[in-house]
Design an enzyme around this catalytic site. Structure first.
Site, short mmCIF file in Angstrom:
data_model
loop_
_atom_site.label_atom_id
_atom_site.label_comp_id
_atom_site.label_asym_id
_atom_site.label_seq_id
_atom_site.Cartn_x
_atom_site.Cartn_y
_atom_site.Cartn_z
N GLN A 1 0.84 -1.19 0.00
CA GLN A 1 0.00 0.00 0.00
C GLN A 1 0.88 1.25 0.00
O GLN A 1 1.17 1.83 1.04
CB GLN A 1 -0.94 0.00 1.20
CG GLN A 1 -1.97 1.11 1.08
CD GLN A 1 -3.11 0.95 2.05
OE1 GLN A 1 -3.29 -0.07 2.68
NE2 GLN A 1 -3.89 2.00 2.18
N PHE A 2 1.28 1.68 -1.20
CA PHE A 2 2.18 2.83 -1.35
C PHE A 2 1.59 4.10 -0.77
O PHE A 2 2.31 5.02 -0.42
CB PHE A 2 2.57 3.03 -2.82
CG PHE A 2 1.50 3.63 -3.68
CD1 PHE A 2 1.44 5.00 -3.86
CD2 PHE A 2 0.54 2.83 -4.29
CE1 PHE A 2 0.45 5.57 -4.65
CE2 PHE A 2 -0.44 3.38 -5.07
CZ PHE A 2 -0.50 4.76 -5.26
N THR A 3 0.26 4.17 -0.62
CA THR A 3 -0.38 5.40 -0.13
C THR A 3 -0.06 5.69 1.33
O THR A 3 -0.35 6.79 1.81
CB THR A 3 -1.91 5.34 -0.32
OG1 THR A 3 -2.43 4.23 0.41
CG2 THR A 3 -2.28 5.21 -1.79
#
Length: 156
Positions: free
Chosen positions: A83-85
């Site tokens: 989850q790069f966010t």
């Protein structure tokens, strides 16, 4: 590396769309859902530190009802989803910037290394999401207990 760790009664991840349509990629019973992000300057040592910390994090209840047991102690499951966010920055304006997130060439090997270390630590195969895919993550939070860890900011 940054992780959001949620103690769960069960969790699953489904891949949405793509060439194979929608399908269930992984699911677990009691254990940890780990949302994982890799930062641009992360290295193997970040993956190692975070995997060691999470697998030994004492957030499961013992027979006295105190959070005193780790994932290793309980034999619980883990589900890891990229989850790069988690490195989103909304300091300026209302649209987050993700410029601290690592590009796939760095992020994928570190995500895989983290998963491999976790598998060694808990002694079982760990299901994962699919890096870069659109995913639906479902969970029943246990507690709820949610912890955030960051390999660069250990006070986070």
């Amino acid at each position: 590396m940054r992780a959001v760790i949620q103690r769960v009664k069960k969790a699953s991840v489904d891949i949405i769309g793509g060439e194979f349509g929608n399908f269930r990629r992984g699911e677990i019973e009691k254990g940890l859902l780990i949302l994982l992000a890799v930062e641009k300057d992360d290295s193997d040592s970040d993956a190692e530190w975070l995997a060691q910390k999470i697998s030994r994090l004492r957030i499961f209840e013992d027979s006295d009802g105190k959070m005193n047991l780790s994932l290793i102690d309980t034999g619980g499951d883990a589900l890891i989803v990229s989850q790069f966010t988690l490195f989103g920055n909304a300091k300026k304006g209302n649209r987050p910037s993700f410029n601290r997130s690592a590009e796939p060439a760095l992020a994928i090997p570190l995500y895989e290394k983290f998963t491999s270390i976790m598998e060694c630590n808990i002694g079982k195969k760990i299901p994962t999401g699919s890096f870069g895919a659109m995913m639906d993550v479902s969970l029943i939070n246990d507690g709820p207990v949610t912890i955030i860890l960051d390999s660069k900011n250990k006070d986070f």
